[in-house]
Enzyme design. Structure first.
Site, PDB file in Angstrom:
ATOM      1  N   CYS A  79       0.850  -1.188   0.000  1.00 21.70           N
ATOM      2  CA  CYS A  79       0.000   0.000   0.000  1.00 21.70           C
ATOM      3  C   CYS A  79       0.890   1.245   0.000  1.00 21.70           C
ATOM      4  O   CYS A  79       1.642   1.460  -0.943  1.00 21.70           O
ATOM      5  CB  CYS A  79      -0.950  -0.060   1.195  1.00 21.70           C
ATOM      6  SG  CYS A  79      -2.145   1.281   1.293  1.00 21.70           S
ATOM      7  N   ASP A 109      -9.031  -2.487  -7.812  1.00 20.33           N
ATOM      8  CA  ASP A 109      -8.307  -1.390  -7.154  1.00 20.33           C
ATOM      9  C   ASP A 109      -8.127  -0.247  -8.154  1.00 20.33           C
ATOM     10  O   ASP A 109      -7.024   0.070  -8.575  1.00 20.33           O
ATOM     11  CB  ASP A 109      -6.949  -1.896  -6.655  1.00 20.33           C
ATOM     12  CG  ASP A 109      -6.252  -0.930  -5.712  1.00 20.33           C
ATOM     13  OD1 ASP A 109      -6.843   0.129  -5.381  1.00 20.33           O
ATOM     14  OD2 ASP A 109      -5.113  -1.231  -5.301  1.00 20.33           O
ATOM     15  N   HIS A 147      -7.606  -4.281  -3.047  1.00 16.37           N
ATOM     16  CA  HIS A 147      -6.449  -3.619  -2.459  1.00 16.37           C
ATOM     17  C   HIS A 147      -6.243  -4.193  -1.060  1.00 16.37           C
ATOM     18  O   HIS A 147      -7.198  -4.442  -0.334  1.00 16.37           O
ATOM     19  CB  HIS A 147      -6.742  -2.114  -2.382  1.00 16.37           C
ATOM     20  CG  HIS A 147      -5.611  -1.295  -1.846  1.00 16.37           C
ATOM     21  ND1 HIS A 147      -4.649  -0.752  -2.663  1.00 16.37           N
ATOM     22  CD2 HIS A 147      -5.299  -0.919  -0.587  1.00 16.37           C
ATOM     23  CE1 HIS A 147      -3.799  -0.067  -1.927  1.00 16.37           C
ATOM     24  NE2 HIS A 147      -4.168  -0.160  -0.655  1.00 16.37           N
TER      25      HIS A 147
END
Length: 291
Positions: free
Chosen positions: A181, A228, A259
């Site tokens: 991330c 995502d 995600h």
């Protein structure tokens, strides 16, 4: 129960809350509308979030690893981190930087570092909130701190982390980085900033500035979640820039997953099959490029 079914719209709302401009109150209001009631929203919210109480895959006191909290010189001050190596290992081992999500250096990322140690690496999980005093126990507070970080300063602290591991007595001099991330974006930026980086793996991370791609020396392995849109909007331009610059890279998009699919503490978004495949690919990539 039907009223606690998690939809894509709910996951998108959580993504906007955790990464963009939606605050906690706005997120819960939207989730309540989507779920149909405040009670349903209250039940769903913890399923969307990461759960720090989830059991680690490798326990903190596992005798197979040696782990310690360390400090080392960053670019602008002292950095804190969590350093792990396999117990009883002889000789020097390749090193991997493990870069956290936008919750800071939490138990899950420490667990990932221990997993890498069991695979024969020296793993260092830096706390990139160190310049602000370090990761607090309150994840909501931690999330808010990331907006105070300067992207160039983060990259500079990453460069300093590479240098620290290159010179570490237990390490071979080969250094890779893996991030998730926010940390995936930090890996891409580190690849631009550090010609000494030997390999980079980014999980669903923001791409590097395409104008800076020519500076990348490290081979890259880029994992993306099929569901995502925010992050995936930058894939085509990044791929084109990497190809034009003649860089070594591999992109995998895992269809139908969210995600943060690798984070096993997030009930709604974790996908065991995709996480297993991506992890196997990650280990093979590091073993190839850090040998």
């Amino acid at each position: 129960m039907a009223d606690t079914k998690i939809t894509q719209a709910m996951i998108d709302a959580y993504d906007e809350y955790t990464h963009l401009t939606l605050d906690r109150r706005g997120f819960m209001a939207r989730l309540t509308r989507l779920a149909g009631s405040g009670a349903a929203a209250a039940a769903i919210a913890p399923m969307l979030a990461a759960n720090a109480a989830k059991a680690a895959m490798v326990a903190p006191d596992d005798a197979r690893v040696v782990a310690e909290d360390v400090t080392y010189p960053g670019a602008g001050g002292e950095m804190k981190g969590y350093l792990v190596r396999p117990a009883g290992a002889e000789g020097r081992l390749p090193a991997i930087i493990v870069i956290h999500e936008n919750r800071g250096l939490n138990p899950h990322i420490r667990d990932v570092a221990r997993r890498l140690a069991l695979e024969g690496f020296v793993a260092l999980a830096p706390d990139f909130l160190s310049p602000l005093g370090g990761t607090p126990d309150d994840e909501e507070k931690a999330r808010g701190m990331f907006g105070q970080l300067d992207r160039a300063a983060v990259a500079a602290d990453g460069v300093a982390t590479v240098a620290f591991l290159e010179a570490h007595a237990r390490a071979s001099g080969k250094v890779g980085a893996v991030g998730f991330c926010w940390g995936g974006g930090a890996v891409n930026d580190l690849a631009v900033a550090s010609p000494a980086l030997d390999a980079g793996v980014a999980y669903y991370g923001r791409q590097a500035d395409t104008a800076e791609v020519a500076k990348i020396e490290a081979p890259l392995l880029l994992h993306y979640a099929g569901q995502d849109e925010r992050i995936n909007a930058g894939i085509d331009a990044y791929r084109a820039a990497l190809e034009t610059a003649g860089k070594v890279f591999t992109i995998h998009v895992y269809d139908g997953v969210q995600h943060a699919f690798n984070n096993d503490t997030s009930e709604a978004r974790y996908d065991a099959a995709a996480a297993k495949l991506a992890w196997e690919r990650t280990l093979a990539f590091f073993r190839e490029h850090l040998a």
